[in-house]
Motif scaffolding. Structure first.
Motif, PDB file in Angstrom:
ATOM      1  N   SER A   1     129.559   9.886  99.861  1.00  0.00           N
ATOM      2  CA  SER A   1     129.966   9.553 101.505  1.00  0.00           C
ATOM      3  C   SER A   1     129.720   8.023 100.943  1.00  0.00           C
ATOM      4  O   SER A   1     128.923   7.413 101.206  1.00  0.00           O
ATOM      5  CB  SER A   1     129.393   9.810 102.905  1.00  0.00           C
ATOM      6  OG  SER A   1     128.904  10.708 103.102  1.00  0.00           O
TER       7      SER A   1
ATOM      8  N   ASP B   1     137.240  15.522 103.199  1.00  0.00           N
ATOM      9  CA  ASP B   1     137.096  15.276 104.532  1.00  0.00           C
ATOM     10  C   ASP B   1     135.736  15.546 105.270  1.00  0.00           C
ATOM     11  O   ASP B   1     134.940  15.490 106.069  1.00  0.00           O
ATOM     12  CB  ASP B   1     138.211  16.703 105.548  1.00  0.00           C
ATOM     13  CG  ASP B   1     139.172  15.857 105.116  1.00  0.00           C
ATOM     14  OD1 ASP B   1     139.470  15.144 105.365  1.00  0.00           O
ATOM     15  OD2 ASP B   1     140.030  16.959 105.805  1.00  0.00           O
ATOM     16  N   GLU B   2     134.551  16.872 104.155  1.00  0.00           N
ATOM     17  CA  GLU B   2     132.976  16.136 104.249  1.00  0.00           C
ATOM     18  C   GLU B   2     132.412  16.075 103.042  1.00  0.00           C
ATOM     19  O   GLU B   2     133.970  15.896 101.967  1.00  0.00           O
ATOM     20  CB  GLU B   2     132.837  17.431 104.749  1.00  0.00           C
ATOM     21  CG  GLU B   2     133.240  18.902 103.718  1.00  0.00           C
ATOM     22  CD  GLU B   2     132.923  20.672 104.631  1.00  0.00           C
ATOM     23  OE1 GLU B   2     132.811  21.149 103.535  1.00  0.00           O
ATOM     24  OE2 GLU B   2     133.205  20.862 105.308  1.00  0.00           O
TER      25      GLU B   2
ATOM     26  N   ARG C   1     130.966  16.655  99.470  1.00  0.00           N
ATOM     27  CA  ARG C   1     130.888  17.429  98.621  1.00  0.00           C
ATOM     28  C   ARG C   1     131.020  17.246  97.444  1.00  0.00           C
ATOM     29  O   ARG C   1     131.214  16.453  96.845  1.00  0.00           O
ATOM     30  CB  ARG C   1     132.531  18.708  98.631  1.00  0.00           C
ATOM     31  CG  ARG C   1     133.437  18.151  98.478  1.00  0.00           C
ATOM     32  CD  ARG C   1     134.609  19.454  98.571  1.00  0.00           C
ATOM     33  NE  ARG C   1     136.148  18.317  98.593  1.00  0.00           N
ATOM     34  CZ  ARG C   1     136.267  18.250  97.008  1.00  0.00           C
ATOM     35  NH1 ARG C   1     135.776  18.335  95.992  1.00  0.00           N
ATOM     36  NH2 ARG C   1     137.890  17.858  96.958  1.00  0.00           N
TER      37      ARG C   1
ATOM     38  N   HIS D   1     133.621  11.100 100.100  1.00  0.00           N
ATOM     39  CA  HIS D   1     134.349  11.827 101.962  1.00  0.00           C
ATOM     40  C   HIS D   1     133.754  10.263 102.659  1.00  0.00           C
ATOM     41  O   HIS D   1     132.742   9.298 102.130  1.00  0.00           O
ATOM     42  CB  HIS D   1     132.552  12.210 102.153  1.00  0.00           C
ATOM     43  CG  HIS D   1     132.544  12.331 103.962  1.00  0.00           C
ATOM     44  ND1 HIS D   1     131.848  11.949 104.360  1.00  0.00           N
ATOM     45  CD2 HIS D   1     133.272  12.787 104.458  1.00  0.00           C
ATOM     46  CE1 HIS D   1     132.158  11.782 105.881  1.00  0.00           C
ATOM     47  NE2 HIS D   1     133.248  12.987 105.827  1.00  0.00           N
TER      48      HIS D   1
END
Length: 71
Positions: free
Chosen positions: A39, A62-63, A65, A70
């Motif tokens: 992230s 979007d998340e 992974r 992210h």
């Protein structure tokens, strides 16, 4: 039993310095994105600006992974 990739939060440092360009160059290496769920603590506009300055493209998710960043 499958292991979960570690989750890493990445800051980009001072935007008037070289930190953002170095960060996106590291993230542009697909092998680095496969090692962890990353992230980036940065706005999409700043992220895109850093990618443009470095001349690279980095996949965004979007998340958190593996295989993408992210925001």
């Amino acid at each position: 039993m499958p292991t979960t990739a570690p989750r890493i939060a990445l800051t980009f440092g001072d935007f008037s310095g070289i930190g953002p360009e170095l960060a996106v160059r590291l993230l542009a290496e697909s092998s680095n994105l496969e090692k962890a769920r990353i992230s980036a603590l940065v706005s999409r506009a700043e992220f895109d600006r850093a990618c443009d300055a470095a001349g690279v493209r980095v996949p965004v998710a979007d998340e958190p992974r593996t295989g993408a960043v992210h925001l």
